[in-house]
Design a protein around this motif. Structure first.
Motif, mmCIF file in Angstrom:
data_model
loop_
_atom_site.group_PDB
_atom_site.id
_atom_site.type_symbol
_atom_site.label_atom_id
_atom_site.label_comp_id
_atom_site.label_asym_id
_atom_site.label_seq_id
_atom_site.Cartn_x
_atom_site.Cartn_y
_atom_site.Cartn_z
ATOM 1 N N SER A 188 -20.911 45.307 -38.728
ATOM 2 C CA SER A 188 -21.364 44.719 -37.695
ATOM 3 C C SER A 188 -20.639 44.848 -36.585
ATOM 4 O O SER A 188 -19.298 45.259 -36.843
ATOM 5 N N PHE A 189 -20.554 45.346 -35.475
ATOM 6 C CA PHE A 189 -20.023 45.208 -34.137
ATOM 7 C C PHE A 189 -19.045 44.498 -34.672
ATOM 8 O O PHE A 189 -19.487 43.048 -34.878
ATOM 9 N N PRO A 190 -18.293 44.431 -34.196
ATOM 10 C CA PRO A 190 -16.992 43.178 -34.447
ATOM 11 C C PRO A 190 -16.837 42.138 -33.243
ATOM 12 O O PRO A 190 -17.177 42.381 -32.344
ATOM 13 N N ASN A 191 -16.468 41.070 -33.889
ATOM 14 C CA ASN A 191 -16.310 39.976 -32.937
ATOM 15 C C ASN A 191 -15.190 39.302 -32.471
ATOM 16 O O ASN A 191 -14.091 39.485 -32.462
ATOM 17 N N LEU A 192 -15.176 40.620 -31.064
ATOM 18 C CA LEU A 192 -13.960 40.531 -30.143
ATOM 19 C C LEU A 192 -13.236 39.834 -29.436
ATOM 20 O O LEU A 192 -12.454 39.194 -29.247
#
Length: 450
Positions: free
Chosen positions: A235-239
């Motif tokens: 997943s797009f990372p949880n920045l």
């Protein structure tokens, strides 16, 4: 410069307005994709190679077993002791060798809560983590009370089971059987890197700031296997976590992934989602991941240095065409705009440089004047209903917030906000956003009944 920024902002506003979706059009494609993501969490014990087994889908994160000549090593230990006991039993069916060590990739509770289940009768077990382990966690915060509430909303803990699709990087339902009761405090910590033989296997552990400031990754050269912790998952990372968190060092995060990609990895084990096999596939996934993270960071810094406001910066940053459609960069868990906001506020704080925002009107005073400008409460209420009818849900939500500062049609406005929150939830590919919208809607509904 400011004129160019204004024109750009107007063009982006047009794009946003063109993305309205009516609630009556059926299931949104984003919801379909989010449902498909649930396949990543089908419970399974995955054999990566002769020495490495990964438990996926039994709890909110992964746990792994590495088999050596002298025993086994556990990497991460799930969240709930009950789930960990289940997985530990399955691991023992594969190998009944004693556990020689447990490695925590970071301090989040979903990776540490079931350690005792794996250790069993083993003696003198090393429990390894980085120095500073768990220091930044919610329970150590002076605002723990609100973080706990927001955490529940992000993960949909108060929702009915049928309302939760998944958590983006974990199944919709996770074990609540003795959560955290199996945690064991580390007895071995390190800074920088640690090269150590465990169970007859040479391990290399590297500090790797990213999703947390106590993150590490594990490299086993003899098995060509790398454990990423929560610095990589599909997943797009949880920045930035909408539950609230300290700043996650985005630049360091991207560089940590670059370092992982420098190893000849044949088997990649994420902290969440299913593992990857094959050197080419692993390298491609790590490379596009680091490229995406560093691109968001660089674009944000560039926009800030051009004098963009916070919202203009958010509007200007996007992934390139060759990244945005990558399967491992879909926004199931993290969000590009959330990451941009986090970077912006980290470097300059709450003031975005526009003097209009130095001493803004109070929320209630701004609402009164905007309502007056709209032609009064009745006129704004009509616009609110129009927004619902036309699928302009975000605008409707903001109108509802203005009207909620007054007593005009109070229950009806609350009901409209509930409708809008659920409508927005019905469009989300991002599981935390969906869960948060739905959780807040339930809270409003229950408070109005009371």
């Amino acid at each position: 410069m400011l004129g160019a920024v204004f024109i750009q902002s107007c063009e982006q506003a047009k794009e946003v307005n063109n993305n309205k979706v009516n609630i009556e059009q059926g299931e949104h494609p984003n919801i379909t994709k989010l449902k498909q993501q649930s396949a990543e969490f089908t419970p399974d014990i995955i054999k990566l190679n002769e020495n490495v087994y990964v438990a996926v889908g039994y709890d909110g994160s992964n746990a792994s077993m590495v088999i050596g000549d002298e025993g086994v090593v556990i990497v991460d230990a799930l969240r709930a002791l009950g789930a960990a006991e289940n997985v530990a039993g399955k691991f023992r069916e594969i190998s009944d060798k004693p556990v020689k060590a447990v490695v925590y990739t970071h301090g989040h509770a979903d990776h540490t809560g079931g350690a005792t289940a794996f250790i069993g009768e083993s003696k003198d077990v090393k429990v390894i983590a980085r120095e500073g382990f768990k220091e930044e966690l919610q329970e150590n915060s002076p605002v723990e009370a609100i973080l706990k509430i927001r955490n529940g909303r992000q993960f949909g803990r108060g929702l009915k089971a049928e309302d939760v699709i998944n958590r983006g990087v974990g199944p919709g339902i996770t074990s609540s059987d003795r959560v955290g009761e199996g945690y064991i405090k580390p007895n071995t910590t390190f800074q920088g890197e640690l090269k150590i033989n465990l169970a007859g296997i040479d391990f290399e552990l590297y500090a790797a700031d990213g999703e947390t400031n106590d993150e590490l990754f594990v490299w086993i050269p003899g098995f060509e296997t790398l454990f990423t912790g929560d610095n990589y998952y599909k997943s797009f990372p949880n920045l930035y976590a909408i539950r609230g968190s300290q700043y996650r060092d985005v630049k360091s995060w991207g560089e940590s992934i670059q370092k992982m990609a420098s190893f000849p990895v044949a088997y990649l084990v994420p902290g969440h989602t299913r593992p990857l096999s094959g050197k080419d596939e692993v390298h491609e996934n790590l490379t596009n991941y680091s490229d995406a993270i560093l691109s968001v960071f660089d674009q944000t810094i560039d926009a800030m240095n051009k004098g963009y406001s916070l919202q203009q910066t958010v509007d200007s940053v996007r992934l390139s065409d060759d990244l945005i459609h990558q399967p491992n960069l879909q926004e199931f868990y993290g969000s590009v705009p959330w990451g941009v906001r986090s970077i912006y506020l980290h470097y300059v704080g709450w003031f975005d440089g526009n003097p209009s925002n130095l001493n803004p009107l109070s929320g209630s005073e701004e609402a009164r004047r905007i309502i007056e400008l709209a032609g009064g409460e009745q006129a704004m209420y009509k616009q609110l209903n129009d927004a619902i009818a036309t699928g302009d849900y975000q605008w409707g939500l903001q109108l509802a917030d203005y009207l909620m500062q007054t007593d005009y049609q109070k229950q009806s406005v609350i009901n409209s906000k509930i409708t809008l929150l659920r409508a927005l939830a019905s469009q989300q590919i991002n599981a935390p956003a969906r869960n948060y919208y739905l959780s807040y809607a339930y809270e409003l509904e229950n408070s109005s009944k009371g």
